[in-house]
Design a protein around this motif. Structure first.
Motif, PDB file in Angstrom:
ATOM      1  N   TRP A 178       0.822  -1.206   0.000  1.00  0.00           N
ATOM      2  CA  TRP A 178       0.000   0.000   0.000  1.00  0.00           C
ATOM      3  C   TRP A 178       0.859   1.260   0.000  1.00  0.00           C
ATOM      4  N   MET A 179       1.947   1.245   0.776  1.00  0.00           N
ATOM      5  CA  MET A 179       2.821   2.425   0.825  1.00  0.00           C
ATOM      6  C   MET A 179       3.440   2.712  -0.542  1.00  0.00           C
ATOM      7  N   ILE A 180       3.715   1.666  -1.313  1.00  0.00           N
ATOM      8  CA  ILE A 180       4.310   1.859  -2.641  1.00  0.00           C
ATOM      9  C   ILE A 180       3.329   2.541  -3.589  1.00  0.00           C
ATOM     10  N   ILE A 181       2.062   2.171  -3.540  1.00  0.00           N
ATOM     11  CA  ILE A 181       1.085   2.730  -4.483  1.00  0.00           C
ATOM     12  C   ILE A 181       0.361   3.963  -3.944  1.00  0.00           C
ATOM     13  N   ALA A 182       0.535   4.286  -2.662  1.00  0.00           N
ATOM     14  CA  ALA A 182      -0.189   5.404  -2.043  1.00  0.00           C
ATOM     15  C   ALA A 182       0.063   6.767  -2.683  1.00  0.00           C
ATOM     16  N   PRO A 183       1.274   7.098  -3.158  1.00  0.00           N
ATOM     17  CA  PRO A 183       1.447   8.440  -3.731  1.00  0.00           C
ATOM     18  C   PRO A 183       0.532   8.710  -4.921  1.00  0.00           C
ATOM     19  N   TRP A 184       0.157   7.687  -5.658  1.00  0.00           N
ATOM     20  CA  TRP A 184      -0.714   7.879  -6.824  1.00  0.00           C
ATOM     21  C   TRP A 184      -2.187   7.836  -6.436  1.00  0.00           C
ATOM     22  N   ILE A 185      -2.509   7.210  -5.303  1.00  0.00           N
ATOM     23  CA  ILE A 185      -3.909   7.104  -4.899  1.00  0.00           C
ATOM     24  C   ILE A 185      -4.282   8.206  -3.909  1.00  0.00           C
ATOM     25  N   VAL A 186      -3.447   8.414  -2.905  1.00  0.00           N
ATOM     26  CA  VAL A 186      -3.745   9.406  -1.868  1.00  0.00           C
ATOM     27  C   VAL A 186      -3.254  10.787  -2.275  1.00  0.00           C
ATOM     28  N   GLY A 187      -2.050  10.843  -2.832  1.00  0.00           N
ATOM     29  CA  GLY A 187      -1.463  12.127  -3.200  1.00  0.00           C
ATOM     30  C   GLY A 187      -1.953  12.634  -4.544  1.00  0.00           C
ATOM     31  N   ARG A 188      -1.737  13.903  -4.778  1.00  0.00           N
ATOM     32  CA  ARG A 188      -2.110  14.527  -6.049  1.00  0.00           C
ATOM     33  C   ARG A 188      -0.872  15.178  -6.640  1.00  0.00           C
ATOM     34  N   GLY A 189      -0.385  14.634  -7.758  1.00  0.00           N
ATOM     35  CA  GLY A 189       0.762  15.217  -8.436  1.00  0.00           C
ATOM     36  C   GLY A 189       2.037  15.200  -7.603  1.00  0.00           C
ATOM     37  N   ALA A 190       2.295  14.083  -6.947  1.00  0.00           N
ATOM     38  CA  ALA A 190       3.485  13.982  -6.101  1.00  0.00           C
ATOM     39  C   ALA A 190       4.752  14.019  -6.959  1.00  0.00           C
ATOM     40  N   ASP A 191       5.794  14.671  -6.428  1.00  0.00           N
ATOM     41  CA  ASP A 191       7.054  14.718  -7.171  1.00  0.00           C
ATOM     42  C   ASP A 191       7.859  13.437  -6.908  1.00  0.00           C
ATOM     43  N   MET A 192       8.978  13.304  -7.592  1.00  0.00           N
ATOM     44  CA  MET A 192       9.747  12.064  -7.534  1.00  0.00           C
ATOM     45  C   MET A 192      10.340  11.806  -6.142  1.00  0.00           C
ATOM     46  N   GLY A 193      10.662  12.844  -5.394  1.00  0.00           N
ATOM     47  CA  GLY A 193      11.177  12.645  -4.040  1.00  0.00           C
ATOM     48  C   GLY A 193      10.158  11.980  -3.133  1.00  0.00           C
ATOM     49  N   VAL A 194       8.918  12.424  -3.232  1.00  0.00           N
ATOM     50  CA  VAL A 194       7.836  11.839  -2.438  1.00  0.00           C
ATOM     51  C   VAL A 194       7.578  10.405  -2.877  1.00  0.00           C
ATOM     52  N   ILE A 195       7.562  10.180  -4.185  1.00  0.00           N
ATOM     53  CA  ILE A 195       7.312   8.833  -4.700  1.00  0.00           C
ATOM     54  C   ILE A 195       8.399   7.874  -4.243  1.00  0.00           C
ATOM     55  N   TRP A 196       9.667   8.263  -4.405  1.00  0.00           N
ATOM     56  CA  TRP A 196      10.769   7.385  -4.001  1.00  0.00           C
ATOM     57  C   TRP A 196      10.787   7.169  -2.489  1.00  0.00           C
ATOM     58  N   ASN A 197      10.437   8.181  -1.735  1.00  0.00           N
ATOM     59  CA  ASN A 197      10.363   8.036  -0.284  1.00  0.00           C
ATOM     60  C   ASN A 197       9.368   6.937   0.085  1.00  0.00           C
ATOM     61  N   ASN A 198       8.176   6.980  -0.502  1.00  0.00           N
ATOM     62  CA  ASN A 198       7.163   5.964  -0.200  1.00  0.00           C
ATOM     63  C   ASN A 198       7.542   4.596  -0.752  1.00  0.00           C
ATOM     64  N   ILE A 199       8.215   4.555  -1.899  1.00  0.00           N
ATOM     65  CA  ILE A 199       8.635   3.268  -2.442  1.00  0.00           C
ATOM     66  C   ILE A 199       9.649   2.603  -1.512  1.00  0.00           C
ATOM     67  N   VAL A 200      10.599   3.369  -1.009  1.00  0.00           N
ATOM     68  CA  VAL A 200      11.608   2.801  -0.104  1.00  0.00           C
ATOM     69  C   VAL A 200      10.959   2.344   1.207  1.00  0.00           C
ATOM     70  N   ILE A 201      10.089   3.170   1.770  1.00  0.00           N
ATOM     71  CA  ILE A 201       9.394   2.781   2.998  1.00  0.00           C
ATOM     72  C   ILE A 201       8.555   1.528   2.755  1.00  0.00           C
ATOM     73  N   GLY A 202       7.831   1.504   1.643  1.00  0.00           N
ATOM     74  CA  GLY A 202       6.995   0.350   1.336  1.00  0.00           C
ATOM     75  C   GLY A 202       7.805  -0.910   1.117  1.00  0.00           C
ATOM     76  N   ALA A 203       8.922  -0.803   0.401  1.00  0.00           N
ATOM     77  CA  ALA A 203       9.761  -1.973   0.154  1.00  0.00           C
ATOM     78  C   ALA A 203      10.348  -2.505   1.456  1.00  0.00           C
ATOM     79  N   LEU A 204      10.826  -1.615   2.316  1.00  0.00           N
ATOM     80  CA  LEU A 204      11.370  -2.061   3.605  1.00  0.00           C
ATOM     81  C   LEU A 204      10.295  -2.716   4.465  1.00  0.00           C
ATOM     82  N   THR A 205       9.113  -2.121   4.492  1.00  0.00           N
ATOM     83  CA  THR A 205       8.013  -2.694   5.268  1.00  0.00           C
ATOM     84  C   THR A 205       7.631  -4.061   4.722  1.00  0.00           C
ATOM     85  N   PHE A 206       7.554  -4.178   3.404  1.00  0.00           N
ATOM     86  CA  PHE A 206       7.222  -5.461   2.795  1.00  0.00           C
ATOM     87  C   PHE A 206       8.283  -6.521   3.114  1.00  0.00           C
TER      88      PHE A 206
END
Length: 145
Positions: free
Chosen positions: A101-129
């Motif tokens: 969920w953390m990996i896909i959240a920037p596109w579902i919860v956020g609006r027009g997130a930049d790459m820093g926000v996207i990568w932040n959530n991808i790293v958090i999501g990958a570590l959590t997974f």
């Protein structure tokens, strides 16, 4: 002046020594993933604080609130894993789902997130997974024995 210090002695003669040793082994003996609890807690804390660390709390207020709530949930899971591991390791699969969920959240919860926000959530999501998958493997190995 009276000497009130207590000399350190051997507990072998204590009447409850065998019971204390058995309880200690019972509590710590089955902890296969004790090294995972700390990193899960740290990932949860970072997830909760990440909107202010990466500085997107003003640009993405809904995603900042989302990360705060999910980060607290991850940290509470880690505390549960530490306090009552026998009951909580059944929720290890939920950590995997939270990671996805953390990996896909920037596109579902956020609006027009930049790459820093996207990568932040991808790293958090990958570590959590990954940490959740480690807990799942340890819990399944424990049930098999």
């Amino acid at each position: 002046m009276a000497d009130v210090s207590h000399p350190r002695g051997d507990l072998a003669g204590h009447p409850d020594a065998s019971e204390m040793q058995a309880r200690y082994e019972r509590v710590l003996g089955g902890r296969d993933v004790v090294l995972v609890d700390g990193p899960v807690f740290l990932v949860g804390l970072y997830c909760a604080a990440s909107p202010w660390i990466v500085h997107y709390s003003l640009a993405q207020p809904s995603l900042a609130t989302h990360n705060l709530i999910v980060g607290i949930a991850i940290a509470l899971l880690a505390v549960g894993f530490t306090v009552t591991p026998a009951r909580m390791y059944g929720l290890s699969g939920a950590m995997c789902a939270i990671g996805v969920w953390m990996i896909i959240a920037p596109w579902i919860v956020g609006r027009g997130a930049d790459m820093g926000v996207i990568w932040n959530n991808i790293v958090i999501g990958a570590l959590t997974f990954l940490l959740g998958a480690l807990c799942v493997m340890a819990a399944s190995k424990r049930r098999a024995t």
